[in-house]
Design an enzyme around this catalytic site. Structure first.
Site, PDB file in Angstrom:
ATOM      1  N   CYS A   1      24.744  12.742 -50.603  1.00 11.96           N
ATOM      2  CA  CYS A   1      24.025  13.249 -49.299  1.00 11.96           C
ATOM      3  C   CYS A   1      24.702  13.314 -48.159  1.00 11.96           C
ATOM      4  CB  CYS A   1      22.538  12.631 -49.071  1.00 11.96           C
ATOM      5  SG  CYS A   1      21.112  13.659 -48.532  1.00 11.96           S
TER       6      CYS A   1
ATOM      7  N   HIS B   1      20.220  12.645 -54.475  1.00 14.10           N
ATOM      8  CA  HIS B   1      20.287  11.355 -54.764  1.00 14.10           C
ATOM      9  C   HIS B   1      20.342  10.914 -56.108  1.00 14.10           C
ATOM     10  CE1 HIS B   1      20.029  10.074 -50.456  1.00 14.10           C
ATOM     11  NE2 HIS B   1      19.362  11.338 -50.389  1.00 14.10           N
TER      12      HIS B   1
ATOM     13  N   GLU C   1      21.370   8.332 -57.633  1.00 14.08           N
ATOM     14  CA  GLU C   1      20.999   6.812 -57.612  1.00 14.08           C
ATOM     15  C   GLU C   1      19.277   6.626 -57.897  1.00 14.08           C
ATOM     16  OE1 GLU C   1      21.381   8.254 -54.873  1.00 14.08           O
ATOM     17  OE2 GLU C   1      20.743   7.503 -53.111  1.00 14.08           O
TER      18      GLU C   1
END
Ligand code: GLN
Length: 549
Positions: free
Chosen positions: A382, A508, A510
């Site tokens: 990001c 993202h 993650e």
């Protein structure tokens, strides 16, 4: 009809209620039940999206674009199922619904009160997921600590449900602390007794007490807690401090937390828990073959919770690669052109973290430049991707003043720009580009190799984007858009093919990494770091060999 488990906490915060709830859910899931977890947070914010990470840690974004508590991240990582807006409810959201209804005149002239209107709305939300028919068990974790003023309506709702639902449909699990007093060499049960007493005064009596402790609970201690707290001795569960949160499901299995819950819920049809994958992951985690060091560059590095999902993704990806991932925090504010080599010394990979605002930005850009010029594996998420674009613009394309309009509204070269639809927005809460979006991947790129697919879906949380006006210039100079949104053409992935591993993503990854399905980008990044480390070692040993010769 679903059955309901409520998890409350006593004595102090930070006892790991989310991990206990997720572990219990994991065990029930492993026994063949369909389980989901939801979190009730007592604060007034409608959601944690507007909270500073220093306040409440990371904001976890779900597929449907809800900004939620970081515990939902644990739920997804443990269970490998998606949660949604419905899985996180705050006092703010409850009141917002009730007040909106009141404005619509839905209460027909009645005085609107905490009991029954607020508690009715809490109960409605507590039962909502259970009514979908998708779950056998809904676990509700109640944030806060029993005794807090703001937790009261939630406890009251549980009290009412304990009466309204059949007895075998509700279990209350209470998590407390049994401290070890070093001077007296004794475990103390009094805080647990007080906490259960306080909860009982509100009319909710726990069926199971889970005790966080540094030392094993003897039978005597368990008997004492059972006696004073009015539960069966088998329902006093020891939760010893564990070396990793991923051990906790197995510890709870040994303590039979799942069996005791199912007994109370009258569930008899269950199988031996299927935890082979989980145990395989734990073995790899416990016995790594080598180590890599990753620099995490961000501005909230003092607080581990601010990058929770990233740190957990490294754990998943490390196990997959059979390496221990040591994450070194590097504060971007202190990086300068002069000290960057020293600050990044010893790293095998660099991750530039997500973030907002201009603090520490120039340090991040300098760090990216270092990674690019020294073939150090780079991964930008990001804001980290945006920084890599700015760096490339300034130092390779020669756009000296390239910037993001987030940091410099008047920059002549806005290589990162606010999305058109964002420009009209004035409200802060829930208004970013949020949740899952598709991304088409260019064939033959690093992204393609990483994902092994040409279409992926990843989650977003940002207002700014790569400015497509500059795309041709970038691609001509060696930085390629390897992933784009199929409908809007927005750039989702940038990479440098001439670098061994340099990739930045606008989304993202993650947020979708789980124990059983680690995020491919993290797995490949760690693999690249491993190779970088091996080359470094072989370079060192050949230098040594040359010196010896
Ligand atoms: N501040 C940047 C944006 O809003 C990046 C956000 C992020 O890193 N999550 O686009």
């Amino acid at each position: 009809m679903a059955k309901y488990i409520f998890v409350t906490g006593g004595v102090t915060s930070s006892l790991g209620k989310g991990i206990i709830a997720a572990s219990l859910a994991k065990l029930l899931q492993a026994r063949g039940l369909r389980v989901t977890i939801q979190k009730f947070d007592p604060y007034i914010n409608v959601d944690p999206g507007t909270l500073n990470p220093y306040e409440h840690g990371e904001c976890f974004v779900t597929e449907d674009g809800a900004e939620t508590d970081l515990d939902l991240g644990h739920y997804e990582r443990f269970l490998s199922i998606y949660t949604s807006q419905a899985n996180n409810v705050t006092t703010g959201r409850i009141y917002q619904t009730v007040i909106n209804k009141e404005r619509e005149g839905a209460y027909l002239g009645k005085t609107v009160q905490v009991v029954p209107h607020i508690t009715d709305e809490i109960k409605r939300r507590m039962l909502l997921l259970g009514k979908t028919g998708d779950y056998d068990i809904v676990i509700s974790e109640l944030g806060g600590t029993v005794g807090d003023i703001e937790s009261l309506p939630f406890i009251e709702a549980v009290r009412q449900l304990q009466w309204e639902l059949p007895e075998e449909d509700v279990v209350v699990v209470h998590l407390t602390l049994v401290p070890y007093l070093r001077a007296a060499k004794e475990l103390k049960t009094k805080p647990t007794q007080h906490s259960v007493k306080m909860m009982s005064e509100t009319g909710v009596h726990p069926d199971i007490i889970v005790c966080r402790t540094e030392e094993p609970l003897s039978n005597d201690i368990k008997r004492k807690i059972a006696l004073f707290c009015n539960v069966k001795q088998e329902a006093v569960i020891e939760a010893m401090d564990a070396p990793t949160i991923y051990e906790v499901p197995l510890a709870m299995l040994r303590e039979k937390l799942d069996i005791i819950c199912m007994k109370k819920l009258n569930i008899t049809n269950y199988k031996e828990p299927e935890l082979e994958k989980w145990k395989g992951f734990l073995d790899k985690l416990k016995y790594p073959k080598s180590k890599v060091t990753i620099g995490l560059i961000g501005k909230y590095i003092e607080l581990q919770d601010a990058y929770k999902s990233i740190l957990e993704s490294f754990i998943h990806a490390g196990a997959m690669n059979e390496v221990k991932v040591e994450v070194v925090n590097v504060h971007s504010e202190y990086i300068t052109g002069e000290n960057v080599a020293e600050k990044l010394e010893g790293l095998d990979g660099l991750l530039v973290a997500p973030g907002f605002g201009h603090r520490g930005i120039e340090g991040k850009i300098i760090a990216v430049q270092y990674a690019r010029e020294h073939a150090l594996p780079f991964f930008g998420i990001c804001l980290g991707m945006q920084m890599s674009v700015i760096e490339y613009g300034r130092n390779v394309l020669g756009l000296k003043d390239a910037h993001s309009t987030e940091m410099d509204q008047l920059t002549p070269n806005p290589v990162i720009n606010m999305m058109e639809e964002q420009k009209q927005i004035t409200m802060m809460g829930g208004t970013m580009r949020l949740g899952s979006y598709p991304c088409d991947i260019k064939e033959g790129t690093l992204a393609h190799k990483i994902y092994g697919s040409l279409h992926v879906n990843e989650r977003h949380r940002h207002r700014y984007e790569f400015n497509n006006k500059y795309l041709e210039q970038y691609e001509k100079s060696g930085m390629v858009a390897s992933g784009r949104n199929p409908e809007t053409g927005l750039v989702e992935i940038m990479e440098i093919p001439s670098h061994p591993f340099f990739i930045g993503v606008q989304y993202h990854p993650e947020l979708k990494s789980t124990v059983e399905k680690p995020a491919p980008l993290f797995v490949s990044f760690i693999d690249a770091a491993k190779k970088y480390n091996e080359q470094k070692s072989s370079r060192k040993s050949s230098v040594l060999q040359n010196e010896l010769n």
